[in-house]
Design an enzyme around this catalytic site. Structure first.
Site, PDB file in Angstrom:
ATOM      1  N   GLU A 184       0.790  -1.225   0.000  1.00  0.00           N
ATOM      2  CA  GLU A 184       0.000   0.000   0.000  1.00  0.00           C
ATOM      3  C   GLU A 184       0.822   1.275   0.000  1.00  0.00           C
ATOM      4  O   GLU A 184       0.403   2.289   0.593  1.00  0.00           O
ATOM      5  CB  GLU A 184      -0.923   0.009   1.227  1.00  0.00           C
ATOM      6  CG  GLU A 184      -0.224   0.216   2.567  1.00  0.00           C
ATOM      7  CD  GLU A 184       0.183  -1.065   3.280  1.00  0.00           C
ATOM      8  OE1 GLU A 184       0.440  -1.011   4.494  1.00  0.00           O
ATOM      9  OE2 GLU A 184       0.249  -2.101   2.624  1.00  0.00           O
ATOM     10  N   ARG A 236      10.834 -15.319   3.222  1.00  0.00           N
ATOM     11  CA  ARG A 236       9.768 -16.193   2.746  1.00  0.00           C
ATOM     12  C   ARG A 236       9.992 -17.653   3.145  1.00  0.00           C
ATOM     13  O   ARG A 236       9.170 -18.499   2.854  1.00  0.00           O
ATOM     14  CB  ARG A 236       9.628 -16.080   1.231  1.00  0.00           C
ATOM     15  CG  ARG A 236       9.039 -14.768   0.782  1.00  0.00           C
ATOM     16  CD  ARG A 236       7.641 -14.565   1.369  1.00  0.00           C
ATOM     17  NE  ARG A 236       7.353 -13.149   1.568  1.00  0.00           N
ATOM     18  CZ  ARG A 236       6.548 -12.677   2.494  1.00  0.00           C
ATOM     19  NH1 ARG A 236       5.986 -13.486   3.351  1.00  0.00           N
ATOM     20  NH2 ARG A 236       6.314 -11.393   2.600  1.00  0.00           N
ATOM     21  N   GLU A 241      -5.810  -2.674  -0.407  1.00  0.00           N
ATOM     22  CA  GLU A 241      -4.722  -1.693  -0.449  1.00  0.00           C
ATOM     23  C   GLU A 241      -5.250  -0.264  -0.389  1.00  0.00           C
ATOM     24  O   GLU A 241      -4.622   0.609   0.215  1.00  0.00           O
ATOM     25  CB  GLU A 241      -3.860  -1.903  -1.696  1.00  0.00           C
ATOM     26  CG  GLU A 241      -3.252  -3.302  -1.842  1.00  0.00           C
ATOM     27  CD  GLU A 241      -2.512  -3.774  -0.613  1.00  0.00           C
ATOM     28  OE1 GLU A 241      -1.972  -2.938   0.129  1.00  0.00           O
ATOM     29  OE2 GLU A 241      -2.470  -4.997  -0.379  1.00  0.00           O
TER      30      GLU A 241
END
EC number: 3.4.11.-
Length: 954
Positions: free
Chosen positions: A358, A886, A392
């Site tokens: 965002e 990740r 977002e």
């Protein structure tokens, strides 16, 4: 006492590693974390004899920058060289000196710093710093400038740095992304800073509360496009001159070699409002765009909207742009605050770490987040894009205008955006999608699945450093945050909840806030004591199960902590939540009423209820808790739920189904009772009920994946339920058909095919074979692309695997590409599983790893294969994900679907001597999942076998 021993052992280990400063630093930081947690958890009667209060404060604060200096404004210039794949630039940070100091600390990581210069009105002249006067701590990701003189409190200063670095494919900081253009690989660059990666792109004060304004300049190759948070103020082509007329021209004249006639341009952007570093953003590349605009309902001003992508993809971005155009004015009306920036752009990235981000005025995201085929986009794809765009955009207010003070309350933006953006606002755009009902079987399920583990954590969790900050972007922050906010909204009414959110934003415009600030806003709007109701939902781990015992004239309700492994031990069962019981009762005339006033805020309470009539707790499944009834009452509720015109809402019926499955898994009821309930509801017409039953059968098949007889019986049960639906609805799709019919058909085909329905499997294979033979995949309905690839690889061999592998590189849309990635793991052939793994390790983009892992995880024949391959290639995977954190997701995919204590022991042993600091939560959750699944198998296998035997006899 275990923590005391850990502290001692860690300090002893550190003492043996004096020559390895990095190791010592890491151990000391870990000790500090433990010290701080000890201070939190020691009972009051135990004096902190070993550690003083100051040591505790130091342990808590060492990860935050000192408060003696604060940034006010950044003048930031960045040059991007996409041919050399590097960037450089310079920044002047305007500082307020809040306390007298001779040191300045700031964040920096993986940057080469040069030409450090400090100027201040309090100094006789500039201080030029050399390398020996700046020390770097890579573990804490910061630098310290030691000054030769003192900066007085109440003064100002300007700190200037030059910096440079490579553009890596790291998916974090300022990084490169690639795309194929005219047969060759080309590059562009973009930023991703959340939570703590702005320091990888420029020296800064990289904490959300340290807001500042920015004036941004970008220097780039003349044929490329520059994007940033704000609108372009000016743009010009750089021309060398012996007497440069600007700071950037003087800098470039030193950087660019003489005699090379390269065209560079300088783009200057408007000044930002106060903004946190993690939502600062810029990008450079050969982008094309689509544009639109919306008119503010508050001011009647027109705000331009654009979505950028590489030229080969931008034609698929229109749907996302249309969603933004429709959503923006709704947000302004809901919050009663105008969007404050002069424009809003979106940028589609081929390589992206998460779904979307965002950044204020420049939202970025991966291809699947924003692109939909304008002609053949399936409904699921359009839903995904809508959720992402609305999520977002919610952050443009909730997160960007008003920002959480620190990462420990990240749910203030993420939970809110999930509820308001993905459910309330998206539901206003597409009421036919029934997103409010869908919340119960998606976000709420995800929240309660994760929070039913001992390894869970509070929504507000201690978050000292980057390793922890990256891990808490999880189901607690997103799904539990959304679920408890939905519960609050249901308790005070949605209108008052959104009014309270608006008051919260208005009181903290361009500032930072904490949980109590949101509670004050909602309390002001509703007149209720919101902190008393909500604090334990936010500050404590877990959620309750409410046990109902019927009495003469009423019921006794008791709350305890719910765990998927069964009743909690007393030491894990100390929290008392304030639970809105929301009792639905039916009178003698069959009319339903809901009592929303009853709050269970003690361990047990007796409530007046007419037990001679149907009743149900948690009306609308608003509350985040499970309800355990006696067998007779549960049977009566099930009978009422099965009626065609039941007084129980869809949300009520969904809650009953979900409770039944989870209570069985935790040992509160028989596994067979779940199947009995599904059997009772086989005449149900609503798609969401069918999907929930299908999910339950799939979960049971997944848990018992190593017991072939039980899996086959579950598959047969699934075929008996969903096969008739496929026959009734057919396999052909029509553009003008009812959306519910379309979605139910798709779900029924998917479930029947995965359960081995020969009729459905043959139909799907015929679609795949026709597409392969003709080279035209339009014969495959868009809604069936995913299941078609999966079934083709599952039942096929080398030929089918090769076709799907080729689709990964030739797919026309990102959704088709992802479907092929997942399907590659569906093969039951061990040699092809080996090739799938080889493809993952040598050809897969880092951002796509979890798609391939998901495919292997979903294939029962490949689960142990995946776990062993992860272990064998752990070091390589650790290196590939080192910059983007990740690995935690890969750990979850690799181990969480195993179902035996042998798997548990082997997995625990593998991680025992490894540094798991960046994924410790995922490791613990995976281990606990294995344990719970193994216990369910041990406890309920015979029960299921007996149920199926009885069904076969009837």
């Amino acid at each position: 006492m275990m923590l005391h021993a850990q502290v001692y052992r860690l300090h002893r280990t550190a003492s043996t590693l004096r020559r390895t400063s990095t190791a010592v630093g890491s151990l000391e930081r870990l000790c500090s974390c433990i010290v701080y947690k000890l201070a939190e958890t020691w009972p009051p009667q135990h004096p902190s004899a070993l550690f003083s209060g100051k040591m505790v404060d130091d342990a808590k604060d060492r990860y935050r920058l000192p408060t003696n200096v604060r940034p006010r404004h950044y003048d930031l210039t960045v040059r991007t060289d996409l041919e050399e794949l590097k960037f450089d630039g310079y920044v002047t940070v305007h500082l307020d000196i809040l306390e007298e100091t001779r040191t300045i600390q700031f964040h920096v990581l993986k940057l080469k710093l040069e030409q450090a210069k400090l100027t201040s009105p309090s100094l006789n002249g500039p201080i030029v710093q050399h390398g020996s006067e700046i020390t770097f701590d890579e573990d804490d990701e910061r630098a310290t400038m030691n000054l030769s003189t003192t900066l007085p409190a109440g003064t100002t200063a300007e700190l200037r740095f030059e910096f440079e670095s490579e553009l890596l494919g790291s998916l974090t900081g300022y990084y490169r992304s690639s795309w194929e253009c005219q047969g060759k690989t080309s590059y562009y660059a973009l930023t991703h800073f959340e939570p703590t990666a702005a320091r990888r792109a420029f020296p800064c004060w990289d904490e959300p509360a340290l807001k500042a304004t920015y004036t941004m300049q970008m220097v780039s190759r003349a044929h490329t496009v520059n994007l940033a948070n704000m609108s372009v103020h000016s743009e010009s082509i750089y021309a060398p001159h012996p007497d440069p007329d600007s700071d950037v021209a003087a800098w470039l004249s030193q950087k660019l070699p003489e005699g090379r006639h390269e065209m560079w341009k300088v783009t200057t952007f408007q000044k930002t409002p106060l903004i946190s570093t993690y939502i600062v953003a810029w990008a450079n590349g050969p982008f094309s765009f689509l544009e639109a605009a919306y008119t503010s309902p508050l001011t009647s001003k027109t705000c331009p909207l654009r979505i950028y992508a590489t030229p080969d993809l931008v034609h698929q971005a229109q749907f996302a742009l249309d969603i933004a155009r429709r959503a923006m004015p709704i947000y302004e009306q809901v919050f009663d605050i105008e969007y404050p920036l002069p424009k809003l752009d979106f940028l589609v990235a081929n390589d992206f770490n998460i779904g979307a981000m965002e950044n204020w005025g420049l939202i970025t995201g991966r291809t699947t987040a924003f692109l939909v085929d304008p002609l053949r986009g399936k409904l699921l794809d359009k839903k995904g894009v809508t959720y992402t765009v609305c999520h977002e955009i919610a952050h443009m207010w909730f997160g960007n205008i008003t920002t959480m003070d620190w990462w420990d309350t990240v749910y203030l933006k993420e939970g809110f955006a999930r509820l308001v953006g993905e459910t309330i606002i998206a539901g206003k755009l597409f009421p036919e999608w029934r997103l409010r009902q869908g919340f119960v079987r998606s976000e709420m399920v995800a929240a309660m699945r994760a929070d039913a583990k001992l390894s869970s954590h509070p929504i507000e969790v201690e978050c000292p450093d980057a390793k922890m900050a990256n891990q808490i972007f999880d189901a607690m922050s997103y799904d539990k945050g959304a679920t408890i906010l939905r519960m609050l909204s249901g308790y005070v009414t949605e209108e008052k909840f959104l009014k309270g959110a608006s008051l919260y934003l208005k009181k903290h415009l361009y500032g930072n806030a904490v949980t109590k600030d949101l509670w004050r806003g909602v309390a002001e709007a509703s007149g209720m004591d919101v902190p008393r109701i909500m604090d334990n939902w936010v500050k404590k781990t877990g959620f309750p199960i409410v046990q109902v015992t019927e009495l003469d004239g009423g019921i006794r309700v008791r709350q305890d902590r719910f765990l998927e492994t069964g009743p909690a031990d007393p030491k894990d069962n100390e929290t008392i939540w304030s639970i809105p019981l929301t009792i639905l009762a039916i009178d003698g005339g069959g009319k339903a009423s809901v009592d929303r006033a009853v709050l269970l805020d003690e361990r047990e309470k007796v409530v007046s209820v007419d037990t001679s009539k149907p009743f149900k707790l948690n009306a609308g499944t608003i509350g985040m808790y499970r309800v355990l009834y006696g067998p007779e009452r549960l049977a009566k509720i099930a009978q009422e739920a099965a009626k065609r015109n039941s007084v129980f809402s869809l949300e009520d019926r969904l809650g009953l189904l979900l409770d039944a499955l989870v209570l069985s898994k935790a040992g509160y009821s028989l596994a067979s009772s779940v199947l009995t309930l599904y059997n009772i509801l086989r005449d149900e017409e609503d798609r969401m009920i069918w999907l929930t039953m299908a999910d339950g059968i799939s979960e049971m098949s997944s848990v018992w994946f190593e017991q072939g007889d039980i899996v086959e019986n579950l598959d047969k049960f699934c075929r008996d339920l969903f096969g008739p639906i496929v026959k009734r609805l057919g396999t052909d799709y029509s553009e003008d058909e009812d959306i519910e019919v379309r979605q139910l058909r798709t779900a029924a085909i998917q479930r029947a095919a995965r359960a081995g329905d020969s009729h459905v499997v043959d139909h799907i294979l015929s679609l795949f074979n026709k597409a392969t033979a003709t080279g035209d995949d339009t014969c495959i309905p868009p809604d069936l692309v995913t299941i078609t690839y999966e079934i083709a690889v599952k039942y096929g061999g080398r030929k089918e695997w090769d076709v799907v592998e080729g689709i990964i590189t030739t797919a026309k849309t990102p959704q088709v590409k992802r479907a092929a990635m997942v399907a590659l793991g569906a093969t039951r052939d061990r040699d092809l599983q080996e090739e799938t793994w080889s493809y993952i390790m040598t050809k897969a983009r880092d951002q796509d790893l979890y798609s391939y892992f998901a495919g292997l995880q979903g294939n029962p024949t490949a689960r142990h294969f995946l776990a062993e391959k992860f272990k064998a290639d752990y070091d390589t995977l650790h290196t590939r994900t080192a910059h983007n954190f990740r690995l935690q997701h890969l750990v979850w995919f690799s181990f969480t679907m195993l179902s035996s204590m042998k798997d548990y022991e082997e997995t625990a042993a593998f991680f025992k001597d490894r540094d798991t600091s960046t994924f410790s939560m995922s490791r613990d959750q995976a281990l606990e999942s294995i344990e719970a699944r193994a216990a369910w198998v041990e406890r309920s296998s015979e029960d299921l076998r007996q149920w199926f035997e009885k069904m076969a006899e009837e």
